[in-house]
Design an enzyme around this catalytic site. Structure first.
Site, PDB file in Angstrom:
ATOM      1  N   ASP A  80       0.853  -1.181   0.000  1.00  0.00           N
ATOM      2  CA  ASP A  80       0.000   0.000   0.000  1.00  0.00           C
ATOM      3  C   ASP A  80       0.901   1.247   0.000  1.00  0.00           C
ATOM      4  O   ASP A  80       2.096   1.165   0.316  1.00  0.00           O
ATOM      5  CB  ASP A  80      -0.858  -0.050   1.274  1.00  0.00           C
ATOM      6  CG  ASP A  80      -1.625   1.229   1.505  1.00  0.00           C
ATOM      7  OD1 ASP A  80      -2.292   1.694   0.573  1.00  0.00           O
ATOM      8  OD2 ASP A  80      -1.543   1.775   2.629  1.00  0.00           O
TER       9      ASP A  80
ATOM     10  N   ASP B 294      -0.315   5.203   0.841  1.00  0.00           N
ATOM     11  CA  ASP B 294      -0.577   6.210   1.878  1.00  0.00           C
ATOM     12  C   ASP B 294      -0.561   5.594   3.281  1.00  0.00           C
ATOM     13  O   ASP B 294      -1.298   4.654   3.570  1.00  0.00           O
ATOM     14  CB  ASP B 294      -1.942   6.876   1.643  1.00  0.00           C
ATOM     15  CG  ASP B 294      -1.914   7.763   0.400  1.00  0.00           C
ATOM     16  OD1 ASP B 294      -0.808   8.124  -0.044  1.00  0.00           O
ATOM     17  OD2 ASP B 294      -2.996   8.084  -0.105  1.00  0.00           O
TER      18      ASP B 294
ATOM     19  N   ASP C 240      -1.760  -0.620   5.996  1.00  0.00           N
ATOM     20  CA  ASP C 240      -2.114  -0.013   7.293  1.00  0.00           C
ATOM     21  C   ASP C 240      -3.612   0.180   7.485  1.00  0.00           C
ATOM     22  O   ASP C 240      -4.041   0.529   8.579  1.00  0.00           O
ATOM     23  CB  ASP C 240      -1.432   1.359   7.439  1.00  0.00           C
ATOM     24  CG  ASP C 240      -2.067   2.400   6.537  1.00  0.00           C
ATOM     25  OD1 ASP C 240      -2.388   2.068   5.379  1.00  0.00           O
ATOM     26  OD2 ASP C 240      -2.278   3.537   6.995  1.00  0.00           O
TER      27      ASP C 240
HETATM   28 MG   LIG Z   1      -2.980   3.211   3.582  1.00  0.00          MG
END
Ligand SMILES: [Mg+2]
Length: 315
Positions: A39, A41, A250
């Site tokens: 991922d 961001d 996250d």
């Molecule tokens: Mg993320």
């Protein structure tokens, strides 16, 4: 020499569960190869300044061992392609939350299954594999739903780049890049029965993924499905090679990718919390101590150290 060979075998059996269990172990072919799916961001990019500076030591190790870094993100093709060309090392990437995959031209020996061809800003060509409907088809369907008068919402296609910039906080240039889409449409919900809206989309094999400010209307394919599809491409390219999927993320849209990868790395969020639960039975799960790209690099260095055989010279 015999002792050294045994030691290496023992090391492989501990480090590579696939190697130990597969027929490949008996034929002693190449050790497994890592495929890193990440991922962006809050994971590889810092939540506040979008920098990947803190991750550079591990990025260098990926280049050194020729381990593909496959970005798997909610960003668009144009946004992600720009990052890929900044980072170097052209590998495939997944955009729009698993809705589409971009594969650099000549990356695989066989021409990959694809729906269209796209170019990044420097003229590098990518084969685009789309899951489900095209962007134009999604937008047409949304127009039809709006015309029923039952739902009010606004999508990126209904907004100017300036409006998108105002709502998202992106620069005008970034907003322009986020409006060029392949297979998903962000919408701002205004009024109507959202559950009914979702049911009508489901009849067309579309879902709504809830983001911060936007719902994203897209096919049912997610980051995990895209990860498996790409892994199969690598497998076709190298039929006797065993691959280990390492996934880093996250947020909730990373959950299935981490659930289904061979090694899952949950990155600590900017507020100090872990938002992902990796369950109790997965053998290869890591929660990072550090936040964002600092956690990304620390965990990935450990994984590389563990899985990649090193040649050592003495004397
Ligand atoms: Mg993320």
């Amino acid at each position: 020499m015999a002792n050294r060979t045994n030691a290496v075998d023992a090391q492989h059996k501990t480090a590579y569960p696939h190697y130990q269990n597969s027929a490949l172990a008996r034929t002693k072919v190449n050790p497994p190869k890592l495929l890193v799916f990440s991922d962006l961001d809050g994971t590889l990019l810092d939540h506040h300044d979008y920098s990947y500076e803190a991750a550079k030591p591990a990025l260098l190790q990926l280049f050194r061992y020729n381990i593909p870094l496959i970005l798997n993100t909610s960003k668009t093709f144009t946004e992600t392609a720009e990052l890929v060309s900044q980072m170097g090392g052209f590998h495939p990437f997944v955009t729009e939350n698993g809705a589409a995959i971009a594969i650099p031209e000549n990356y695989f020996n066989q021409l990959p299954e694809h729906d269209e061809i796209a170019e990044d800003a420097s003229g590098h060509r990518y084969f685009i594999k789309r899951f489900g409907r095209s962007y134009a088809s999604i937008c047409r369907l949304l127009q039809q739903l709006r015309r029923t008068g039952e739902f009010e919402f606004r999508g990126f296609q209904d907004m100017s780049a300036q409006e998108v910039a105002n709502i998202t906080g992106l620069s005008l240039e970034q907003a322009q890049m986020s409006r060029k889409r392949l297979a998903s449409e962000p919408i701002v919900w205004e009024s109507g029965d959202l559950e009914l809206f979702k049911q009508k989309l489901k009849l067309q094999q579309l879902i709504v993924i809830q983001g911060g400010r936007f719902g994203h209307v897209k096919s049912e394919s997610d980051k995990a499905a895209a990860m498996h599809w790409l892994t199969r491409c690598y497998q076709q390219q190298s039929p006797t090679q065993t691959f280990i999927q390492v996934a880093l993320g996250d947020g909730p849209n990373d959950q299935t990718m981490l659930d289904e990868a061979d090694v899952a790395i949950a990155i600590r969020s900017h507020n100090g919390q872990h938002r992902l639960n990796l369950g109790n039975c997965r053998p290869n799960r890591i929660y990072t101590q550090r936040i964002g790209p600092a956690g990304w690099q620390a965990a990935l260095l450990r994984v590389i150290e563990h899985y990649v055989p090193k040649e050592r010279y003495y004397g």
